[in-house]
Design an enzyme around this catalytic site. Sequence first.
Site, short mmCIF file in Angstrom:
data_model
loop_
_atom_site.label_atom_id
_atom_site.label_comp_id
_atom_site.label_asym_id
_atom_site.label_seq_id
_atom_site.Cartn_x
_atom_site.Cartn_y
_atom_site.Cartn_z
N GLY A 200 3.91 -2.93 -1.84
CA GLY A 200 3.86 -2.04 -3.01
C GLY A 200 2.44 -1.60 -3.29
O GLY A 200 1.88 -0.73 -2.62
N GLY A 201 1.81 -2.24 -4.26
CA GLY A 201 0.48 -1.86 -4.73
C GLY A 201 -0.54 -1.60 -3.62
O GLY A 201 -1.27 -0.60 -3.66
N GLY B 75 3.96 -7.54 -7.55
CA GLY B 75 2.95 -6.96 -8.43
C GLY B 75 2.18 -7.97 -9.26
O GLY B 75 1.51 -7.61 -10.21
N GLU C 298 13.06 -3.97 -9.21
CA GLU C 298 12.82 -3.10 -10.38
C GLU C 298 14.08 -2.30 -10.71
O GLU C 298 14.35 -2.02 -11.88
CB GLU C 298 11.60 -2.20 -10.12
CG GLU C 298 10.31 -2.99 -10.28
CD GLU C 298 9.16 -2.54 -9.38
OE1 GLU C 298 9.20 -1.42 -8.85
OE2 GLU C 298 8.21 -3.34 -9.20
N SER D 77 3.15 -8.96 -3.34
CA SER D 77 1.70 -9.16 -3.31
C SER D 77 1.12 -9.33 -1.91
O SER D 77 0.22 -10.14 -1.71
CB SER D 77 1.31 -10.32 -4.22
OG SER D 77 1.68 -10.04 -5.56
N ASN E 92 6.11 0.87 -0.22
CA ASN E 92 6.94 1.28 -1.35
C ASN E 92 5.98 1.81 -2.41
O ASN E 92 5.33 1.04 -3.10
CB ASN E 92 7.73 0.07 -1.88
CG ASN E 92 8.50 0.40 -3.15
OD1 ASN E 92 8.63 1.56 -3.51
ND2 ASN E 92 8.99 -0.64 -3.82
N TRP E 93 5.90 3.14 -2.47
CA TRP E 93 4.92 3.74 -3.39
C TRP E 93 5.36 3.69 -4.85
O TRP E 93 4.59 4.03 -5.74
CB TRP E 93 4.68 5.20 -3.01
CG TRP E 93 3.84 5.38 -1.79
CD1 TRP E 93 3.23 4.40 -1.04
CD2 TRP E 93 3.50 6.63 -1.16
NE1 TRP E 93 2.55 4.96 0.01
CE2 TRP E 93 2.70 6.32 -0.04
CE3 TRP E 93 3.81 7.96 -1.43
CZ2 TRP E 93 2.19 7.32 0.81
CZ3 TRP E 93 3.31 8.95 -0.59
CH2 TRP E 93 2.51 8.62 0.51
N LYS E 94 6.62 3.35 -5.08
CA LYS E 94 7.16 3.32 -6.44
C LYS E 94 6.92 4.68 -7.12
O LYS E 94 7.00 5.70 -6.45
CB LYS E 94 6.56 2.16 -7.24
CG LYS E 94 6.66 0.86 -6.44
CD LYS E 94 6.39 -0.37 -7.22
CE LYS E 94 6.54 -1.59 -6.31
NZ LYS E 94 6.49 -2.84 -7.00
N GLU F 198 12.00 -10.38 -1.37
CA GLU F 198 10.95 -10.15 -2.36
C GLU F 198 11.20 -11.03 -3.57
O GLU F 198 11.96 -10.64 -4.47
CB GLU F 198 10.93 -8.68 -2.78
CG GLU F 198 10.66 -7.72 -1.64
CD GLU F 198 10.04 -6.41 -2.13
OE1 GLU F 198 9.02 -6.02 -1.56
OE2 GLU F 198 10.55 -5.82 -3.09
N HIS G 160 16.11 -2.80 -4.97
CA HIS G 160 14.78 -3.32 -5.33
C HIS G 160 14.87 -4.01 -6.70
O HIS G 160 15.63 -3.59 -7.58
CB HIS G 160 13.77 -2.17 -5.40
CG HIS G 160 12.37 -2.68 -5.54
ND1 HIS G 160 11.85 -3.02 -6.77
CD2 HIS G 160 11.41 -2.95 -4.63
CE1 HIS G 160 10.61 -3.47 -6.60
NE2 HIS G 160 10.32 -3.44 -5.30
#
Length: 259
Positions: free
Chosen positions: A235-236, A175, A99, A214, A11-13, A169, A97
Amino acid sequence: MSKKSPVTAANWKMFKTPQESLSYVKELQIKILDIGQVDVILCVPFTSLFYISGFIEGEVVELGAQNMHWAQEGAYTGAISPGMLKASGAKWVILGHSERRHIFGETDEKIAKKMQSAIRAGLYPILCIGETISERKQGKTVEVLTRQLDLVLEVVAKKNLDQLMVAYEPVWAIGTGVNATPDQIKETHSDIRSLITSFVPLLEDRLRILYGGSVKPDNADELIRVDGVDGFLVGGASLDVDTFVRIIRAVEEYEMSGG
Ligand code: PGA
């Protein structure tokens, strides 16, 4: 893509221009030429989707989006429809998601509407669910997950969706560098599995539940071994090709060892 192979999804956001996305994809595909047991899904920004879709080769890598509107078309300034995603090369779409829920105020009702139109458009949803830290501390995790699944599962059952991917999640793990512990993941994945399969028995053999929050090369090895984990939503750590490849390799190695 097999219905039950393990998954490593990125998930590159809101990161990467189309050009940056293309260099990443080219490099990634070369670096995972030997990978055959893992399904790799890249959920990229809208602006990169069409730009890179013609460069996806073979069966291992597939593309997804990170959100969509529920309508097929209409006066919704700034929104993107399921049909547009499909025509741009997406097979998957992340829905719900945290966010989107917490920053953009998406409700369970809206997410259920999106689920319905994603299925109608022939997209496969990756539904994200998870509790906040205060909900977990108050012992409300299952209650929250049940609420998040409720309306969506009605849609899934009605539409006879035969392939559902859910990402557990925990909001407090996204994150933050703090992942949920193997015990917490094992217990929660098992709760999610029973909630879903008791409502939609058709999914029994085909439901894949990913863990997200994470995930890094350092913990992927341990977390993929947790009972009930069918892969990751990253993600990150998916933003750097080499880091992401290390996570894909951890999943592949576990699968090859009979996992
Ligand atoms: P993270 O994000 O891996 O950076 O924690 C996961 C996600 O938001 O899907």
